[in-house]
Each structure stands twice: as structure tokens, then as C-alpha cells.
Design an enzyme around this catalytic site. Structure first.
Site, PDB file in Angstrom:
ATOM      1  N   PHE A   1      -1.618  -1.101  -3.985  1.00 11.38           N
ATOM      2  CA  PHE A   1      -2.655  -0.121  -3.679  1.00 11.38           C
ATOM      3  C   PHE A   1      -2.047   1.282  -3.786  1.00 11.38           C
ATOM      4  O   PHE A   1      -1.128   1.629  -3.050  1.00 11.38           O
ATOM      5  CB  PHE A   1      -3.190  -0.302  -2.255  1.00 11.38           C
ATOM      6  CG  PHE A   1      -4.039  -1.524  -2.032  1.00 11.38           C
ATOM      7  CD1 PHE A   1      -4.512  -2.291  -3.083  1.00 11.38           C
ATOM      8  CD2 PHE A   1      -4.382  -1.910  -0.745  1.00 11.38           C
ATOM      9  CE1 PHE A   1      -5.296  -3.409  -2.858  1.00 11.38           C
ATOM     10  CE2 PHE A   1      -5.165  -3.021  -0.505  1.00 11.38           C
ATOM     11  CZ  PHE A   1      -5.627  -3.780  -1.558  1.00 11.38           C
TER      12      PHE A   1
ATOM     13  N   TYR B   1       0.840  -1.192   0.000  1.00 10.81           N
ATOM     14  CA  TYR B   1       0.000   0.000   0.000  1.00 10.81           C
ATOM     15  C   TYR B   1       0.883   1.252   0.000  1.00 10.81           C
ATOM     16  O   TYR B   1       1.709   1.433   0.883  1.00 10.81           O
ATOM     17  CB  TYR B   1      -0.896  -0.034   1.238  1.00 10.81           C
ATOM     18  CG  TYR B   1      -2.027   0.967   1.281  1.00 10.81           C
ATOM     19  CD1 TYR B   1      -2.189   1.963   0.326  1.00 10.81           C
ATOM     20  CD2 TYR B   1      -2.964   0.920   2.310  1.00 10.81           C
ATOM     21  CE1 TYR B   1      -3.234   2.858   0.382  1.00 10.81           C
ATOM     22  CE2 TYR B   1      -4.018   1.819   2.393  1.00 10.81           C
ATOM     23  CZ  TYR B   1      -4.143   2.794   1.423  1.00 10.81           C
ATOM     24  OH  TYR B   1      -5.184   3.698   1.501  1.00 10.81           O
ATOM     25  N   CYS B   2       0.708   2.118  -0.988  1.00  7.53           N
ATOM     26  CA  CYS B   2       1.408   3.404  -1.061  1.00  7.53           C
ATOM     27  C   CYS B   2       2.925   3.182  -1.004  1.00  7.53           C
ATOM     28  O   CYS B   2       3.472   2.464  -1.842  1.00  7.53           O
ATOM     29  CB  CYS B   2       0.907   4.322   0.057  1.00  7.53           C
ATOM     30  SG  CYS B   2       1.509   6.023  -0.039  1.00  7.53           S
ATOM     31  N   LEU B   3       3.624   3.760  -0.020  1.00  2.76           N
ATOM     32  CA  LEU B   3       5.062   3.538   0.091  1.00  2.76           C
ATOM     33  C   LEU B   3       5.384   2.063   0.260  1.00  2.76           C
ATOM     34  O   LEU B   3       6.431   1.590  -0.187  1.00  2.76           O
ATOM     35  CB  LEU B   3       5.631   4.312   1.287  1.00  2.76           C
ATOM     36  CG  LEU B   3       6.091   5.734   1.039  1.00  2.76           C
ATOM     37  CD1 LEU B   3       4.890   6.659   0.836  1.00  2.76           C
ATOM     38  CD2 LEU B   3       6.920   6.227   2.222  1.00  2.76           C
TER      39      LEU B   3
END
Length: 597
Positions: free
Chosen positions: A360, A332-334
Site C-alpha cells: 500500500f 503499508y507505506c514504510l
């Protein structure tokens, strides 16, 4: 019939008013003294920021005066519109309706109160502001001769300035605040001042605007309560294994790798909107990484450390806990950026334990990273590195403030009005509580991330980055992948995220949800909101993909889970945390997530 007179506003006891004012004065003086003492050591950093912004607007001014004709034309157009507004307002006072010269943009919630339309005075104030704002924005955006990066920075800072001057942010020009002031006899302003002092105290002299009632939530009590156990930990992570709710589970476990810029429980807020609970209920053996909230002792932790002590350590632990070497993974993200790098590192080492990857709102290509790019030029990076070098980490509140400025009207000024002008307590909202539960970032790791990803965009280049001495290449990754983005994401723009489908091998799939970076992902089926687009083909551009994608109503979770189930292999008897080779350390959500920045 005698018309009923309105009830007079409640009067405050003079003695109570006196005590309140004395308390406010005393607290204000204490906060000022503490702030001045603390800021003396950090003054050079604030001065650097001010000089940087001053330089930007000096460039703007020099370009504007070099083309006086364009500036004059803009001014003439503005005064023509303003004259029309004055005429329309005069006609309204005479009982005639007139079309607006300018209207708020769709979705602008600042002017939703009826008085902004019904009252000629407030309608004039609103349109005057909107005309001035449009004039300033268009003038700045049409200045010729600025390089693209400088133009974006000037535009961003101009927007911050213009948003701050909105009439909704002032008592005398906000009809809703004026109504409340009359109704309460001014007590809302006193309550607002107390709220302001409370937020200044919480921010240790810096204004930290409360977005939600922080007393309404507690991690482990009414947030992050899906049953599970911490089964592994090291310096950087705790690994949580969740208790199954089905008799059988998919043979291949599922590992969530959240961003370390925020806490993992965005995936497990409350039962009604918990993605972790949803996936457990679908028959997956779910693991999640809970990142350590680093202190100055972690200053030398590297990006490679986050890989080795994060997902790679988690894979080893999952094998011990379940006996399975094959795992499906979500970044997710980073956490997604880290997983892209980790997969490339694993491919270079012939490590094939991860059998599918879901991203994500994660960027692998940073060529168009959105508005965050304006904070990451060489000058600002050096300033940030000096700041991190003095304490060993970037404090979480600094990053949270930066993120909030990207949507200042929604994430700053709306709460300013509610808390300080209307004097209301913030509404309890689980997502905003999580948003204010900040995490720090180690200096060395964060510098590597900003320079190699955002500034130099080296992750997409074969061999552009070395991790633990190994050159990595995303093109060597050859597993099924699913990219999930959100159409209104201002942190990880979906068209930039889409470029990742062409950087790794395997069979990519792309899903585009509605809303933004958080709400677009945390969108459970029970809400039936937003809808989504899905397509198995991945043509060259995001626009081509959207043209061929199919739209469906509701949440994308079932669509993704169906795809993931196809990667999860056969079913086995449900696995209980602690039943394998790893003993239980403590109950979920564990100690790391409770640590505050």
C-alpha cells in the site's frame, strides 16, 4: 412596511472581559517563560535551520541579479496585469462586469466564500494576492543556474511564505472572519486567542495547531474497536489476532505490517471505515502488528531489528497461533518498504513463508520520492542526526509538522483560520485524530532508513543493503504481488511506487486509487468514492500502464480482496484468538498503541 433592523451584536460583560484578558495575559507570560527556558538548549539546531534556508535564498538572489533582463520582464508583465486589475475594479464600482485577470486554481478552498466574488473590494484583494503569488512563484521557478535540488527547496520554501501571506489568514482581509466578528461582537477573537494558548500549552511552547476535537475520540472506545486479542509481544511489537465473524476462514492467514511512523489503527478507525473489520468479514484470519512507541531507551534499535522483531517475529507467532507456516502479507507505506527488504532477506535465507505480498503506497525505488526529498540532503541529515543524538529518537510531532507543511493550506492554515480567527472548536474527525496521535522514531533506525533509502536509493540495488549481515536483492523475491497506490499521493508518488513492479519477481499487479496517501487507501465500499484503475499488465512506465488500465467506480477493496482470496488457499474452521499455542495477553487494541509520543 417597516424594514426590520438587524439585531445588535451581543455585548460582553465588562467584568467577564476583564477576567478573560487577565487570564490570557497570565497564561501568555507563563508560556513565554517556559518556551525561552526550554529553547536555550536547542538554540543551535534552530540556528542551523535558519542558516540553511538563508544560504538557499542567497544562491537564488545571486542568480536573479545575474540576469536582470529576465527579472525586468517578469516585473513588467506583473504590472501590466495589475493595471488591468485596477481598471477592472474601477469598472465594477461603476456597475460594469469584467472578466477576472486571474482566478484561484481548481480545488483552492481558501476563496470559497461568496464575498470573494460578489464584493469588488474583496475580489480586488483576492486577485491582487493571486497575481503577486503567481509573480513570485514564476520568478523563482524561472531563475537559471540553480541545481535541481536547490531549485526544488527554494520553490518549496517560497510556497510556504506565499501561502502564509494569503489574505484569508488575516482578520481584516477575510470576509468570513469579519462577518463573524461583527455577529459576535468580537468574542470569536477572544475565543480564538484562548484556543491559541491551549495549542501552545499542548505543544509545550511550540504551536501545535489542533486539527480535530481530541476529546471526541479514545482508542479502544470508539477507535480501533474491532474485537481481537493481543497474542504476542516483544520489545518492538504487539501482535493482534482478530476474532472471526464467519464460520469458516481462508486457510492462509493475513498479516498487516503498518508503518511505525504512525499507529496501526489507521486500518481500524471505526467500523464503517475499518479495513481490518472488512477483511475479517470476508473470511480472513487477520493479524496486525502494533509498533512500540519508542523512547530514548530504543536509540540503538536498527532497521534490521525492526525486521527481526517485527514481521519475522510475527510470522513465528502466527505459526504458533494457527499452525500455518504460509502467510499472505500487506505492507503499508514504510511497512511496505520494510516488507520489501524483509522478503529479499528471506529469499537470501530460502525462507518461503510469505506466499503473496501487497504494497500500500510503498516505495521500493526512491529515485523520485516526491517533496519529502527536499528535507533530506546531507546538511539537513547531519542536523537531524545531531537532534536525534541528543535524545535518542526523532519526536513524532516533528515528523507530523513536516508532513503538514507539504499541504499547508489544508493542514495548517485552514485550522488556523477556524480555530484562532473564527474562534470555532475543531470538528471531530477520526482520521485527523489519528494523524495527531504521533509516534517517535529511534535514532539509529531512522538514520539508516533516510540515508539508505531516500538519500542513496540503495534498496533497489542488488547487494546495496545488508541486513543482519546478509546482502539483500529484491530481484530474488519471486511471489505474487499487488501494488496499490493513490493518484494524488504527495508522500509516496504513485509513479514512483509503480517502479517497484519491476524490482521484484513473481506476477505483479497494480491498482491505482483516487485521492491521497490516506484517503486513497481508507476508502471503504460503503462510501462509493473516487473510483480506481486496475491492470494486470505492467509495461515499462507508469504512463504506459495508465493508458492500458481499466477504470472502475467506487472502492478498490473488493477488487483487491478478490485477488487476495485467490492467494489464500482452501477454507478451514474459524480460528479463535488464544485457541492455539499462544495464550491471550490482553484485549485489542493493546497497550502499545495507547502510548503517546
Amino acid at each position: 412596511m417597516v424594514e426590520k433592523q438587524p439585531e445588535p451584536a451581543p455585548a460582553m460583560d465588562p467584568r467577564e472581559l476583564s477576567r478573560t484578558l487577565v487570564d490570557i495575559t497570565t497564561r501568555s507570560q507563563e508560556l513565554v517563560n517556559e518556551f525561552v527556558t526550554r529553547e536555550q538548549s536547542a538554540h543551535h539546531i534552530d540556528l542551523d535551520d535558519a542558516l540553511h534556508m538563508s544560504g538557499l535564498f542567497q544562491q537564488l538572489a545571486s542568480r536573479m541579479v545575474s540576469n536582470p533582463m529576465q527579472l525586468a520582464q517578469s516585473q513588467i508583465a506583473f504590472w501590466q496585469d495589475y493595471a488591468q486589475l485596477v481598471n477592472n475594479t474601477t469598472m465594477r464600482f461603476l456597475g460594469q462586469n469584467r472578466e477576472s485577470v486571474i482566478d484561484p486554481e481548481r480545488g483552492d478552498k481558501r476563496f470559497s466564500h461568496d464575498a470573494w466574488e460578489d464584493s469588488p473590494i474583496f475580489d480586488f484583494i483576492k486577485q491582487s494576492y493571486l497575481l503577486a503569488a503567481d509573480y513570485v512563484h514564476s520568478t523563482v521557478r524561472n531563475v537559471e543556474g540553480l541545481d535541481e535540488q536547490t531549485a526544488r527547496k527554494v520553490d518549496f520554501h517560497t510556497r510556504q511564505f506565499v501561502d502564509a501571506l494569503s489574505p484569508t489568514n488575516f482578520v481584516a482581509t477575510n470576509p468570513e472572519v469579519l462577518e463573524k466578528t461583527v455577529e459576535t461582537g468580537g468574542q470569536n477573537l477572544l475565543r480564538g486567542l484562548r484556543n491559541l494558548l491551549d495549542d501552545l500549552a499542548a505543544g509545550e511552547g511550540r504551536l501545535r495547531v489542533s486539527m480535530t476535537d481530541t476529546e471526541a475520540f479514545e482508542v479502544g472506545h470508539n477507535l480501533a474497536i474491532t474485537p481481537g486479542k493481543v497474542v504476542f509481544q516483544n520489545d518492538l511489537i504487539q501482535l493482534i489476532q482478530y476474532t472471526p465473524t464467519t464460520d469458516t476462514v481462508y486457510k492462509r492467514p493475513l498479516l498487516f505490517v503498518p508503518p511505525w511512523i504512525n499507529k496501526y489503527y489507521i486500518l481500524d478507525l471505526q467500523p464503517r471505515n475499518s479495513m481490518i473489520k472488512y477483511m475479517v468479514d470476508q473470511g480472513h484470519t487477520v493479524f496486525v502488528i502494533s509498533w512500540k512507541n519508542p523512547t530514548s531507551d530504543y536509540a540503538d534499535k536498527t532497521f534490521a531489528d525492526y525486521m527481526v522483531e517485527g514481521p519475522l517475529a510475527a510470522l513465528d507467532a502466527i505459526e504458533q497461533a494457527t499452525g500455518e507456516t504460509d502467510v499472505n502479507c500487506v505492507g503499508y507505506c514504510l511497512g511496505g518498504t520494510l516488507m520489501g527488504a524483509t522478503l529479499a532477506y528471506m529469499a537470501a535465507n530460502n525462507d518461503a513463508r510469505i506466499k503473496s505480498i501487497t504494497f500500500f503506497t510503498a516505495m521500493l525505488d526512491f529515485s523520485e520520492p516526491g517533496e519529502l526529498e527536499i528535507f533530506i540532503d546531507e546538511e539537513q541529515l547531519r542536523n537531524l542526526e545531531r537532534r536525534m543524538g541528543s535524545q535518542g529518537f526523532l519526536e513524532g510531532r516533528a515528523m507530523a509538522t513536516t508532513m503538514a507543511t507539504l499541504r499547508a493550506n489544508d493542514l495548517i492554515w485552514s485550522f488556523f483560520i477556524n480555530n484562532y480567527l473564527k474562534g470555532d472548536d475543531p470538528f471531530p474527525f477520526d482520521l485527523l485524530y489519528w494523524n495527531q496521535d504521533c509516534t517517535n522514531m529511534p535514532a539509529r533506525m531512522h538514520t539508516f532508513y533516510l540515508r539508505n533509502m531516500y538519500q542513496e536509493n540503495r534498496l533497489r540495488e542488488p547487494g546495496g543493503i545488508e541486513l543482519d549481515g546478509v546482502p539483500i536483492d529484491l530481484g530474488k523475491v519471486d511471489i505474487p504481488s499487488c501494488f496499490v497506490s493513490a493518484r494524488e499521493d504527495h508522500i509516496a508518488p504513485w509513479k514512483t511506487c509503480y517502479q517497484g513492479v519491476h524490482l521484484i519477481g513473481g506476477r505483479p499487479r497494480f491498482i491505482l486509487g483516487g485521492s491521497g496517501h490516506i484517503a486513497g487507501i481508507i476508502n471503504p465500499p460503503s462510501r462509493e468514492k473516487y473510483g480506481y484503475w486496475v491492470g494486470d499488465n505492467t509495461p515499462g512506465t507508469a504512463a504506459e500502464w495508465l493508458d492500458s488500465a481499466e477504470w472502475a467506480p467506487g472502492s478498490w477493496w473488493p477488487e483487491w480482496e478478490q485477488w487476495l482470496a485467490g492467494q489464500a488457499s482452501a477454507k478451514v474452521a474459524a480460528r479463535q484468538p488464544g485457541a492455539g499455542a499462544l495464550p491471550v495477553i490482553e484485549d485489542a487494541p493493546g497497550a502499545y498503541v495507547r502510548e503517546h509520543a
